[in-house]
Design a protein around this motif. Structure first.
Motif, PDB file in Angstrom:
ATOM      1  N   ILE A   1      14.490  10.415   0.035  1.00  0.00           N
ATOM      2  CA  ILE A   1      13.756   9.251  -0.440  1.00  0.00           C
ATOM      3  C   ILE A   1      13.675   8.210   0.668  1.00  0.00           C
ATOM      4  CG2 ILE A   1      15.874   8.318  -1.475  1.00  0.00           C
ATOM      5  CD1 ILE A   1      14.120   6.867  -3.505  1.00  0.00           C
ATOM      6  N   THR A   2      12.495   7.650   0.878  1.00  0.00           N
ATOM      7  CA  THR A   2      12.306   6.550   1.817  1.00  0.00           C
ATOM      8  C   THR A   2      11.429   5.497   1.151  1.00  0.00           C
ATOM      9  OG1 THR A   2      10.212   7.246   2.841  1.00  0.00           O
ATOM     10  CG2 THR A   2      12.224   8.279   3.683  1.00  0.00           C
ATOM     11  N   ILE A   3      11.543   4.255   1.634  1.00  0.00           N
ATOM     12  CA  ILE A   3      10.625   3.197   1.180  1.00  0.00           C
ATOM     13  C   ILE A   3       9.977   2.501   2.375  1.00  0.00           C
ATOM     14  CG2 ILE A   3      11.819   2.800  -1.010  1.00  0.00           C
ATOM     15  CD1 ILE A   3      13.070   0.283   0.297  1.00  0.00           C
ATOM     16  N   TRP A   4      10.058   3.128   3.542  1.00  0.00           N
ATOM     17  CA  TRP A   4       9.508   2.514   4.748  1.00  0.00           C
ATOM     18  C   TRP A   4       8.005   2.259   4.635  1.00  0.00           C
ATOM     19  CZ3 TRP A   4      12.205   7.019   7.686  1.00  0.00           C
ATOM     20  CH2 TRP A   4      13.590   6.790   7.697  1.00  0.00           C
ATOM     21  N   HIS A   5       7.316   3.077   3.854  1.00  0.00           N
ATOM     22  CA  HIS A   5       5.864   2.910   3.735  1.00  0.00           C
ATOM     23  C   HIS A   5       5.487   1.542   3.199  1.00  0.00           C
ATOM     24  CE1 HIS A   5       6.646   3.520  -0.509  1.00  0.00           C
ATOM     25  NE2 HIS A   5       5.393   3.222  -0.766  1.00  0.00           N
ATOM     26  N   LEU A   6       6.436   0.874   2.501  1.00  0.00           N
ATOM     27  CA  LEU A   6       6.131  -0.436   1.925  1.00  0.00           C
ATOM     28  C   LEU A   6       5.819  -1.479   2.993  1.00  0.00           C
ATOM     29  CD1 LEU A   6       8.809  -0.560  -0.924  1.00  0.00           C
ATOM     30  CD2 LEU A   6       6.344  -0.169  -1.150  1.00  0.00           C
ATOM     31  N   MET A   7       6.249  -1.224   4.243  1.00  0.00           N
ATOM     32  CA  MET A   7       5.909  -2.149   5.327  1.00  0.00           C
ATOM     33  C   MET A   7       4.403  -2.187   5.565  1.00  0.00           C
ATOM     34  SD  MET A   7       8.857  -1.129   8.085  1.00  0.00           S
ATOM     35  CE  MET A   7      10.547  -0.783   7.577  1.00  0.00           C
ATOM     36  N   LEU A   8       3.722  -1.095   5.228  1.00  0.00           N
ATOM     37  CA  LEU A   8       2.264  -1.011   5.401  1.00  0.00           C
ATOM     38  C   LEU A   8       1.640  -0.478   4.107  1.00  0.00           C
ATOM     39  CD1 LEU A   8       2.159   0.632   8.970  1.00  0.00           C
ATOM     40  CD2 LEU A   8       1.667  -1.762   8.430  1.00  0.00           C
ATOM     41  N   GLU A   9       2.141  -0.959   2.981  1.00  0.00           N
ATOM     42  CA  GLU A   9       1.743  -0.361   1.706  1.00  0.00           C
ATOM     43  C   GLU A   9       0.238  -0.387   1.482  1.00  0.00           C
ATOM     44  OE1 GLU A   9       3.045  -0.412  -2.986  1.00  0.00           O
ATOM     45  OE2 GLU A   9       3.066  -2.293  -1.879  1.00  0.00           O
ATOM     46  N   SER A  10      -0.418  -1.484   1.819  1.00  0.00           N
ATOM     47  CA  SER A  10      -1.861  -1.556   1.564  1.00  0.00           C
ATOM     48  C   SER A  10      -2.617  -0.485   2.341  1.00  0.00           C
ATOM     49  CB  SER A  10      -2.397  -2.951   1.911  1.00  0.00           C
ATOM     50  OG  SER A  10      -2.186  -3.244   3.279  1.00  0.00           O
ATOM     51  N   GLU A  11      -2.164  -0.191   3.570  1.00  0.00           N
ATOM     52  CA  GLU A  11      -2.834   0.842   4.374  1.00  0.00           C
ATOM     53  C   GLU A  11      -2.579   2.235   3.799  1.00  0.00           C
ATOM     54  OE1 GLU A  11      -2.742   0.424   8.691  1.00  0.00           O
ATOM     55  OE2 GLU A  11      -1.897  -1.586   8.442  1.00  0.00           O
ATOM     56  N   TRP A  12      -1.362   2.462   3.314  1.00  0.00           N
ATOM     57  CA  TRP A  12      -1.069   3.737   2.668  1.00  0.00           C
ATOM     58  C   TRP A  12      -1.931   3.905   1.412  1.00  0.00           C
ATOM     59  CZ3 TRP A  12       2.669   7.680   3.573  1.00  0.00           C
ATOM     60  CH2 TRP A  12       3.417   7.513   4.744  1.00  0.00           C
TER      61      TRP A  12
ATOM     62  N   GLY B   1      -6.270   6.257  -1.614  1.00  0.00           N
ATOM     63  CA  GLY B   1      -7.106   5.861  -2.741  1.00  0.00           C
ATOM     64  C   GLY B   1      -6.323   5.406  -3.949  1.00  0.00           C
ATOM     65  N   ILE B   2      -5.103   4.904  -3.739  1.00  0.00           N
ATOM     66  CA  ILE B   2      -4.280   4.429  -4.849  1.00  0.00           C
ATOM     67  C   ILE B   2      -4.803   3.062  -5.293  1.00  0.00           C
ATOM     68  CG2 ILE B   2      -1.948   3.722  -5.523  1.00  0.00           C
ATOM     69  CD1 ILE B   2      -0.872   5.702  -3.444  1.00  0.00           C
ATOM     70  N   PRO B   3      -5.023   2.853  -6.587  1.00  0.00           N
ATOM     71  CA  PRO B   3      -5.571   1.571  -7.057  1.00  0.00           C
ATOM     72  C   PRO B   3      -4.722   0.380  -6.616  1.00  0.00           C
ATOM     73  CG  PRO B   3      -5.587   3.197  -8.819  1.00  0.00           C
ATOM     74  CD  PRO B   3      -4.821   3.815  -7.690  1.00  0.00           C
ATOM     75  N   ALA B   4      -5.391  -0.732  -6.398  1.00  0.00           N
ATOM     76  CA  ALA B   4      -4.712  -1.928  -5.892  1.00  0.00           C
ATOM     77  C   ALA B   4      -3.639  -2.434  -6.840  1.00  0.00           C
ATOM     78  CB  ALA B   4      -5.747  -3.026  -5.631  1.00  0.00           C
ATOM     79  N   ASP B   5      -3.832  -2.250  -8.143  1.00  0.00           N
ATOM     80  CA  ASP B   5      -2.859  -2.780  -9.106  1.00  0.00           C
ATOM     81  C   ASP B   5      -1.733  -1.788  -9.410  1.00  0.00           C
ATOM     82  OD1 ASP B   5      -4.432  -0.968 -10.469  1.00  0.00           O
ATOM     83  OD2 ASP B   5      -4.486  -2.124 -12.327  1.00  0.00           O
TER      84      ASP B   5
END
Length: 244
Positions: A191-202, A207-211
Motif C-alpha cells: 500500500i502506498t499513498i504517494w500518489h496523493l502528492m499529484l492526485e489531480s494528475e492521477w 478519468g476518475i471523477p473530481a468528486d
C-alpha cells in the motif's frame, strides 16, 4: 510503511489459525515480475476488499484496476515524481532504531519499483465518495444535546480531520482485506499513498471523477523474492491496558 524495529519477528503457534501466519509474513513486496496477473485473481482481491466493512454499510467504494501497459506507462512518470518527492523528505538515514542496512534495503526496493513501474502487472486504486449528510434543525439540536455544547464546538473545529478519518475507515479495512488476499494467493502487493502528492494528475490520467477521493495506489504482481517474517515491535511495548 517504515519498519523501525530490530526486534525478533512474531512466530505464530501451531494452535493459531492460518490467517495469523499470513499476517505475520505479509511484507511489503516491491520487486514484481512483469508477468500478468489473471483477471480472475484480481477480481478475487476486489471481492476480498468488498467484504470489508464500511460506515453505515453504505458501500460507496469503487476500485480502479489498471492492467493496460499503455496506461501504466502514462502513470510511470507521475509515480517517479511522487517517489522522488517522498525520498527527498525521508533523509539519507533511517528512523531511530532502524539499522542502516535495513533502511538501505528498503530504499533500494522503493527505487527498483520506481524504475520499473511501467512494467507493473496491475495497479489498484481504492476510491470513495462520502455522501453529504442532510440534517434538519431538530437533528442539529439533538446532536449538540448529545455531545454537549463545548464538545460540539470542538468537533466543529476538527471537522475536516473527522471527515477524512470517517472516509478512511470506510476504505482501509477493505484495503487490508485485499492485501491479505494477495498474500494468500501468493501475490506481492504494498500500500502506498504517494500518489496523493499529484492526485489531480492521477485522476485526470485515469478519468476518475473530481468528486471521488482516492485512498491508495497498490501495485500488485508476482514477487521476485520470497515472503518472510515481518519485524515489528513486541506487543509488550505497544499495549496500554485500561488506560495510557
Amino acid at each position: 510503511m517504515i519498519d523501525t524495529t530490530t526486534t525478533s519477528p512474531a512466530t505464530p503457534s501451531a494452535h493459531q489459525p492460518p490467517l495469523f501466519d499470513t499476517m505475520s509474513t505479509m511484507r511489503a513486496m516491491r520487486r514484481l515480475k512483469p508477468d500478468p496477473v489473471p483477471d480472475e485473481l484480481l477480481d478475487q482481491l476486489i471481492q476480498a476488499a468488498v467484504w470489508g466493512p464500511s460506515g453505515g454499510n453504505m458501500q460507496r467504494y469503487e476500485y480502479v484496476v489498471v492492467t493496460d501497459p499503455e496506461v501504466m506507462a502514462r502513470l510511470a512518470p507521475l509515480w517517479k515524481r511522487c517517489v522522488d518527492a517522498y525520498l527527498a523528505t525521508t533523509g539519507k538515514h533511517g528512523p531511530e532504531g532502524m539499522p542502516e542496512a535495513a533502511y538501505a534495503r528498503m530504499v533500494a526496493a522503493i527505487e527498483y519499483q520506481r524504475d520499473h513501474f511501467a512494467a507493473t502487472p496491475a495497479l489498484i486504486i481504492p476510491c470513495y465518495r462520502m455522501p453529504e449528510l442532510q440534517t434538519d434543525d431538530a437533528g442539529v439540536q439533538a446532536y449538540v444535546a448529545a455531545l454537549g455544547t463545548t464538545a460540539a464546538a470542538e468537533l466543529a473545529g476538527t471537522q475536516e480531520r473527522f471527515t477524512a478519518l470517517a472516509e478512511g475507515s470506510c476504505v482501509y479495512p477493505g484495503v487490508q482485506n485485499l492485501l491479505l488476499a494477495a498474500r494468500g494467493l501468493g501475490l506481492a502487493a504494498n500500500i502506498t499513498i504517494w500518489h496523493l502528492m499529484l492526485e489531480s494528475e492521477w485522476k485526470d490520467t485515469l478519468g476518475i471523477p473530481a468528486d471521488m477521493r482516492t485512498f491508495a495506489a497498490i501495485p500488485v504482481g508476482w514477487p521476485m523474492g520470497n515472503f518472510g517474517p515481518v519485524r515489528r515491535r513486541p506487543v509488550s511495548e505497544v499495549v496500554h491496558r485500561n488506560g495510557w
